[in-house]
Structure formats: structure tokens, C-alpha cells
Design an enzyme around this catalytic site. Structure first.
Site: not given
Ligand code: IPM
Ligand code: MN
Length: 351
Positions: A142, A245, A249, A221, A189
Site C-alpha cells: 500500500y 485487506d 473481507d 493462500d 507467503k
Molecule cells: C479497508 C478498505 C481500504 C483498504 C480502502 C478503502 C483504501 O478496503 O479499510 O479495508 O484497502 O485498506
Molecule cells: Mn478492504
């Protein structure tokens, strides 16, 4: 307790879900005798429209001076489909994380007894799931060197980590593990990436400082697979920015809806609390988004101030609303659903 909270509602559904968290927090303050001052500040697309900057200095000053930041969501479709946009709302979030030194993102995943059937995974797979993914937040790909070359025909992003960056996130991981099952999983990884080999080497060298903690090392993975096969086999995990990240999710759907999971970002300066979901632009202004992730983020904030009873009261009333079917449309499966603001009012009335 006197609390000064910076309120960054952001974009999309941000303002709507933030409103509910504020209502609930104010009710908690009234019940337990606290005094909360909310200081709103602009961020994301809203700030770009105002001054051309997604995280203006004026907003940073508000955050630095506050005891905590409560954050809604960031992102606007107007920028998503325009790869050439010079400023993007998301840059505001990244800048804020960097400037506040928020290097550790604490993202819990847990199940709600009344929602087990809403999960896409089978009951026996997810019952008892209660894990924390500790995502490194101010380094890695990032923030690494990036650019274009070969007349714009090649693009690169670099995953860079320094030993101190890994040590400080790992220390947090060991500390959290000590308060829980004393197991820590380092997700990387290392079979391919040099930066991952430095993670492994660094964490291995720290094991002696935490003799009670059992550390396992797994490839990202494989973790992505096992996380949906046997999520209840994990407890505390540490991982790099991009891996975290993606995995958080993935993990968020285990509970039944992305609209349920809170998070805290901690590090050098003011701590920040935010739902893990995005700005859900399709729902903006419709009063339909699930506010519970933001309400539960406020609970994490109270917890970090040492206000355990206050945090528990919020979690209990959230559980009660779910158990009684008082839910937004994402959880209603075609049945009766309630508006974002109605959920907030119900929570306030039941505290
Ligand atoms: C999160 C989001 C952010 C990230 C984006 C909006 C930059 O997806 O907080 O997980 O990738 O960190
Ligand atoms: Mn995210």
C-alpha cells in the site's frame, strides 16, 4: 469521563450509519454519566468537493486533538471508474492512517447466535468462531514505491517491510494472544516473497520473549481456504497490509453480513474506530444500510477507554435487536426489515 471524539462520517452510507452510532453513544453517555463532545470533520469525496483534498490538514488537526476518531466510510463511484483521477477519496484514508501512525488494524470476526443460519457456511463449521485478524496498516504494498515505466506500458507496486515495522505489529499480536488462547498465526507467503521471509524471521526471533504463546506459520493462500472451511480453528492472526485487506473481507461474511463487523486501528496517536465495510454508494441516502458494524465499532471505542460495562451494554442491545428480528434488509431475507434510523432508535430505546 469527558470524551472528545472526532466524527468523520465520510462518503456514501457513512453519514447514515455514523448517525446511529452517535445516537447510541450519547444514550450510553447519559446512562453512565459521561460527557461526549463530537467534532465533525470532512474526509473522502466530501472533502475533495470542499477543498480538493481527501484528508485536509484541518481534519488531521481535529483527529490529533481528539481522544478517538469514529469513522464512517470512504469512496465514491465517480472516482472508481476513472483510473486517471489525480485525487481519490481512498487516498484520504491512507493518509490519515499514516499521519496518525495507525499501524495495527484490529479486525475481529465472530458469529451471532441468532444469525448462524444467515451465514453462507454451515452451522457446524462456524459455531464458536471468534477470531481476530491483526492487519499491518501503514506499510507493505500500500505504501511501497510504485510507478510506471516503458512509456507507460509497465506498472509496478512494491511490497516493502522493515524489521521494526514487523516487530511492532507482531508485538501487538503476541500481546493480544496472551489475553486469549495464547496461540498466534503468522500469515504470509514466505515460499515466494522476500518480505514474507523477513516477517517469518522476525516473528520467529520474538517467540522467546513470549514463551507461553504457540506460534504457527501459514501461507496466505492456504489460510484463505481454511478460513472458510474451519474458521473456528483460528484465534489471533497477524498479517501484512494487502493480505489482511483481503482476508478480513473474506472473514466478514462468516457472520452473515458484511454490515456487522467493527474494527479498531491503533498505533502512535489517536485511535480510530470504523466498520470494515465500504461506502455502499448504491444505498446512500436510502436509510437501508446496516448500522451495526459502526455501532459495534463505538463499543470497541468504549472498551479501549476502559469502559467495559458501557461496551457490553452496546453489544448486548445489538444482540437483542438481532435475536428479536429487528434487522435491516441485508439480514431480512425478504421478511420484515427496518430502516437504518429505526434500528438506531430501537437500540437507544432499549439501552
Ligand atoms: C479497508 C478498505 C481500504 C483498504 C480502502 C478503502 C483504501 O478496503 O479499510 O479495508 O484497502 O485498506
Ligand atoms: Mn478492504
Amino acid at each position: 469521563m469527558k470524551l472528545n471524539i472526532a466524527l468523520l462520517a465520510g462518503d456514501g452510507i457513512g453519514p447514515e450509519v455514523i448517525d446511529q452510532a452517535v445516537k447510541v453513544s450519547n444514550k450510553i453517555a447519559e446512562k453512565f454519566g459521561h460527557d461526549i463532545t463530537w467534532t465533525p470533520a470532512l474526509t473522502g469525496a466530501a472533502a475533495i468537493d470542499d477543498c480538493g483534498e481527501p484528508y485536509p490538514d484541518s481534519t488531521h488537526a481535529v483527529c490529533e486533538a481528539a481522544d478517538a476518531v469514529l469513522f464512517g466510510a470512504i469512496g465514491h463511484p465517480r472516482f472508481d471508474n476513472d483510473p486517471s483521477a489525480k485525487v481519490r477519496p481512498e487516498q484520504g484514508l491512507l493518509k490519515m492512517r499514516k499521519k496518525l501512525g495507525l499501524f495495527a488494524n484490529v479486525r475481529p470476526t465472530f458469529t451471532f447466535p441468532s444469525l448462524i443460519e444467515k451465514s453462507p457456511l454451515k452451522r457446524e463449521r462456524i459455531e464458536g468462531t471468534d477470531l481476530i485478524i491483526l492487519r499491518e496498516l501503514t506499510g507493505g504494498v500500500y505504501f511501497g514505491e510504485r510507478g510506471r515505466k516503458d512509456n507507460n506500458n509497465t506498472a509496478f507496486d512494491t511490497m516493502t517491510y522493515t524489521r521494526p515495522e514487523i516487530e511492532r505489529i507482531a508485538r501487538k499480536g503476541f500481546e493480544i494472544a496472551m489475553t486469549r488462547s495464547k496461540t498466534l498465526c503468522c500469515v504470509d507467503k514466505a515460499n515466494v516473497l522476500e518480505s514474507s521471509r523477513l516477517w517469518r524471521e522476525t516473528v520467529q526471533a520474538m517467540e522467546k520473549d513470549y514463551p507461553e504463546v504457540t506460534v504457527s506459520y501459514e501461507f496466505v493462500d492456504a489460510v484463505a481456504m481454511r478460513l472458510v472451511q474451519w474458521p473456528n480453528s483460528y484465534d489471533v492472526m497477524i498479517t501484512a497490509n494487502l493480505f489482511g485487506d483481503i482476508l478480513t473481507d473474506e472473514a466478514s461474511v462468516i457472520s452473515g453480513s458484511m454490515g456487522l463487523m467493527p474494527s479498531a486501528s491503533v498505533g502512535e496517536k489517536t485511535k480510530l474506530y470504523e466498520p470494515i465495510h465500504g461506502s455502499y454508494p448504491q444505498a446512500a441516502g436510502k436509510d437501508i444500510a446496516n448500522p451495526l458494524a459502526t455501532v459495534l465499532s463505538a463499543a470497541m471505542m468504549f472498551e479501549d477507554f476502559g469502559l467495559t460495562e458501557e461496551a457490553k451494554t452496546i453489544r448486548d442491545v445489538v444482540n437483542k435487536s438481532l435475536a428479536e428480528g429487528y434487522v435491516t434488509e441485508d439480514l431480512a431475507e425478504g421478511g420484515t426489515s427496518y430502516k437504518t434510523s429505526q434500528i438506531g432508535d430501537w437500540l437507544v430505546a432499549n439501552i
